[in-house]
Write a protein that holds these residues in place. Structure first.
Motif, PDB file in Angstrom:
ATOM      1  N   GLY A 150       0.805  -1.222   0.000  1.00 61.78           N
ATOM      2  CA  GLY A 150       0.000   0.000   0.000  1.00 61.78           C
ATOM      3  C   GLY A 150       0.832   1.263   0.000  1.00 61.78           C
ATOM      4  N   SER A 207       3.603  -0.122  -6.651  1.00 64.68           N
ATOM      5  CA  SER A 207       3.056  -0.499  -7.959  1.00 64.68           C
ATOM      6  C   SER A 207       2.610   0.735  -8.720  1.00 64.68           C
ATOM      7  CB  SER A 207       1.865  -1.441  -7.797  1.00 64.68           C
ATOM      8  OG  SER A 207       2.263  -2.608  -7.124  1.00 64.68           O
ATOM      9  N   THR A 208       1.997   1.648  -8.013  1.00 61.68           N
ATOM     10  CA  THR A 208       1.547   2.882  -8.652  1.00 61.68           C
ATOM     11  C   THR A 208       2.727   3.600  -9.291  1.00 61.68           C
ATOM     12  OG1 THR A 208      -0.145   3.070  -6.953  1.00 61.68           O
ATOM     13  CG2 THR A 208       0.320   5.041  -8.245  1.00 61.68           C
TER      14      THR A 208
END
Ligand SMILES: Nc1ncnc2c1ncn2[C@@H]1O[C@H](COP(=O)(O)OP(=O)(O)O)[C@@H](O)[C@H]1O
Ligand SMILES: [Mg+2]
Lengths: 260, 267, 267
Positions: free
Chosen positions: B38, B42-43
């Motif tokens: 989180g 990945s973003t």
């Protein structure tokens, strides 16, 4: 070198494509399309739209009662078919049916009623009962037997056998087994499929009048025969309205109580 | 080589996944991004080739400003960026060879792509790479028939055949068992060094990051909270990344948190 | 459950309250009763009807499969099959773009609404009603039937295919886009392989439905066996009607079995 398809693959792929194309061309030729009609199509469509707009809203008074009759037909047809499909589904479900010959009998009734459209059943029942809503109700009911009967018998075939055995073990008779062992398991699916069928039946009921079996279709047929296009538009709009209405109700009921 | 400056990403849901991230990856360098789930790893990676549109900030690949490219130019830029996914991202119903060769789509006409009419040179190269990743002989198997390790090898092959300048790698091993993970990582790093490709890799296992990466960035809540050489990643740095605590300001460390930090070592 | 009621137990219900539940149930019952009342069917008419039914059945037997009848049934059935094939192919081709338009995850918002609009429109009316309109537009004959069925196919096929597109694995599509593939290539490699089995299955299933529908479309002049059937009823050639009905029944059943077999093979 690497190729996605080897020779055999390619022959098969092009072969399939060719056969498909051939079937399409033959089918088109069989239809014997009259191309002259096509040339005038755009004019006809324009003409149709010109005549259909604006709708004759005053016509609403005349179509109100056939419209209500359409809804009644759909309800009665569905109710009647529910009454008949339950025993037929029971016979056709091979895990609970009393005898294997009855399984075939049940499945036969289901296939025959399912494979013939409601409108064709209406043709038959109009011969029997004369024109009117009664023929329509029977047509809807018979066609729906195949639908509900098939789904219901499949639902029964997929039930969990343990509750059934439990009721049997406590000494219940066949009726107890059905009421306490089977009904609770299929109830949501049953309500769901009945509601769904009612929704379909409203749509069907709108056209049965085209062959004389009552409802709004009768008025539609006569409006078209008289070339009374503004009235036709009004009828189409009213059909749109009740179809949307029934779809809303059916969606609500299925969400609340049905499993389908 | 890759230069990211002030990168922000706010999803339409309102999630602020990245809150102004800046860093650089040099030629032939292997850079690892670590951080809790989180954190925005990945973003970040998906923003580099604009699979996600960045909200703010700039990204340069050599002299190309990726963030301001038109669609057509972006496609050309993407040819220089290979991507490897956590869940492999292979097209299940295509063969291994088609999957690998799909790495060349950016260089092919639509018609040839549709007809599976690949240049001989590409096919030769695909075979070569497949044998490097130890997947020779699987060309005509469907991707969904392979094991996880095998799929990731094919995924790597697809990225490498692009002849990219940089590889974006998103947790390549977290869907794999430890033994396979190690092998896949070794393979990935070997190929990158062999082909002289820079690597930006998100990684879950800290020990893999310290072992393979030249440089490490720690990401937490969309911000870079650590930056340094692999050797500089000590316990306090890990604390900062994974528990959001700055040990220098923290006076009292309770027993409870002690327990957690041992947990982290095992990650 | 509140504490003061703790010694009673109510079966949990999907309705927020018992009142609501009984309202819905009694609403349904009232509706049915109203229908019964409105359509009050005199018993004697039922009895007369069943008597007429016996007469009808006796004039239906034996079914007329004589040479003339066979010829007419043959022509009608061939027309019907041809219509169902052309309509399915045309409908499926028209549906494919509509399906992509109506896929929430693929189409931009305004396009999505247009796609859904097309689907809703083509689902609302019974095929026979549409057929009446198309018969007026392109004249009596199979073409009107084909256009009708093609339009109706869109509502069904595009709806279900768009759901399949919405359920696709996004990662496979992203992975292809990330290589620099253009939109067409991304579609051909990233989406089509995923939806192909469903596409084939649905086409065959829809053909089955279209075949049934094309047996009735002739009732309003849309070509095929339906017009033969209709005129046999109007002229009270009931033995010929029965022959047609038997043929329809058998062909529909064969069609259903064929469609099931093909779908089993592909899904
Ligand atoms: N497609 C998305 N839409 C909305 N929010 C997202 C999306 N993808 C990720 N996020 C949010 O962005 C934050 C960062 O996610 P991610 O980049 O997946 O982190 P990581 O890869 O480090 O686990 C998370 O809070 C997550 O919920
Ligand atoms: Mg991630």
């Amino acid at each position: 070198m690497w190729n996605r398809f080897d020779k055999r693959d390619n022959i098969r792929r092009y072969g399939t494509a060719l056969v498909g194309l051939a079937i399409l061309i033959v089918s088109w030729r069989v239809m014997n399309v009259n191309y002259e009609y096509l040339l005038t199509a755009h004019y006809e469509i324009y003409d149709l739209l010109y005549r259909m707009v604006p709708p004759d809203l005053g016509y609403v008074n005349e179509i109100a009662s056939p419209l209500i009759e359409t809804i009644h037909m759909s309800i009665m047809g569905t109710a009647l078919s529910i009454i008949v499909s339950v025993p037929i589904a029971y016979l056709a479900a091979n895990n609970v049916s009393p005898h294997w010959t009855l399984v075939y009998f049940g499945k036969f009734i289901i296939s025959v009623t399912r494979s013939i459209s409601a409108i064709i059943w209406a043709l038959i029942f109009v011969v029997m009962f004369g024109p009117g809503a009664l023929a329509g109700i029977f047509a809807l009911a018979v066609r729906s037997i195949g639908f509900i009967g098939k789904l219901l018998s499949e639902a029964i075939e997929e039930i969990d056998p343990i509750p059934v055995e439990a009721v049997t073990a406590t000494g219940g008779n066949k009726i107890d087994v059905f009421v306490y062992g089977i009904v609770p398991q299929i109830k949501p699916a049953f309500i769901g499929m009945s509601t769904y069928r009612w929704d379909i039946n409203i749509r069907q009921a709108t056209v049965l009048g085209l062959v004389g079996a009552g409802g709004i279709g009768l008025v539609l047929d006569s409006a078209i025969t008289r070339l009374y296009w503004p009235g036709v538009t009004t009828i189409l709009l009213s059909i749109l309205l009740i179809v949307i209405f029934s779809e809303g109700i059916s969606a609500y009921l299925r969400k609340k109580i049905g499993g389908v | 080589m890759l230069k990211i400056d002030g990168l922000k990403k706010t999803y339409s849901t309102g999630d602020e996944a990245l809150k102004g991230v800046s860093f650089e990856v040099d030629s032939s360098e292997i850079v690892a991004i670590i951080g809790p789930s989180g954190a925005g790893k990945s973003t970040l990676i998906r923003c580099v080739n604009r699979l996600e549109e960045p909200t703010e900030g700039t990204i340069f690949l050599d002299d190309v400003e990726v963030t301001s490219l038109s669609k057509k130019e972006l496609r050309n830029a993407r040819r220089d960026i290979g991507m490897v996914f956590q869940e492999f991202g292979l097209v299940d119903r295509l063969t291994v060879m088609e999957n690998v060769l799909s790495g060349r789509l950016g260089y092919m006409s639509s018609l040839n792509a549709f007809r599976r009419n690949y240049p001989e040179e590409d096919i030769r190269r695909a075979r070569e790479i497949l044998s490097t990743v130890d997947m020779a002989g699987y060309e005509d198997d469907r991707a969904d028939e392979l094991s996880g390790g095998q799929r990731q090898r094919v995924g790597i092959a697809r990225a490498v055949i692009q002849n990219p300048k940089i590889l974006l790698v998103d947790e390549p091993t977290s869907a794999l068992d430890p033994e396979t993970s190690r092998k896949v990582m070794e393979l990935l790093i070997d190929i990158a060094q062999e082909e002289d490709i820079s690597v930006l890799i998100n990684i879950h296992e800290v020990h893999l990051a310290t072992r393979f990466a030249d440089k490490i960035f720690g990401l937490r809540d969309g911000e870079v909270v650590f930056e340094g050489l692999a050797a500089e990643l000590d316990e306090s740095a890990k604390d900062k990344i994974y528990r959001g605590e700055d040990p220098e300001q923290e006076v009292d460390v309770s027993d409870d948190s002690e327990l957690q930090s041992t947990d982290i070592k095992e990650i | 459950m509140s504490t003061k009621e703790s010694h009673t137990w109510n079966r949990p219900s999907v309705f927020q309250s018992r009142v609501r539940k009984w309202a819905v149930y009694s609403g349904i019952v009232l509706f049915v009763l109203w229908s019964v009342w409105e359509l009050r069917v005199p018993i004697d008419r039922l009895i007369v009807g069943f008597g007429a039914g016996a007469d009808m059945v006796s004039s239906m037997f034996p079914p007329d499969f004589g040479p003339t009848a066979r010829g007419r049934i043959w022509t009608g059935m061939i027309d019907t099959i041809a219509m169902s094939i052309v309509a399915t192919i045309a409908g499926v081709i028209l549906s494919a773009p509509v399906a992509f338009m109506a896929a929430k995850n693929y189409a931009p918002r305004p396009v999505y609404y247009i796609g859904m609009g097309i689907i809703v429109f083509s689902r609302t009316f019974h095929p026979l009603i549409l057929a009446i309109v198309f018969v007026k537009a392109v004249g009596v004959g199979p073409l009107a039937g084909v256009i009708t069925l093609a339009v109706v196919t869109i509502g069904f096929f595009a709806k279900l295919l768009s759901e399949e597109i919405e359920d696709m694995d996004r990662l496979q599509y992203d992975a292809i886009r990330a290589t620099g593939a253009n939109p067409f290539q991304s579609l051909a490699y990233g989406i089509i392989p995923q939806i192909k089995p469903r596409f084939i299955g649905l086409s065959v299933y829809r053909w089955d439905i279209n075949f049934r529908a094309s047996t009735i479309i002739g009732i309003v002049g849309g070509g095929g066996i339906g017009s033969t059937l209709m005129s046999s009823f109007q002229r009270f050639q009931l033995d010929f009607s029965l022959a047609i009905l038997i043929t329809i029944l058998i062909c529909v059943m064969i069609g259903e079995v064929m469609s099931l077999k093909v779908r089993e093979k592909y899904q």
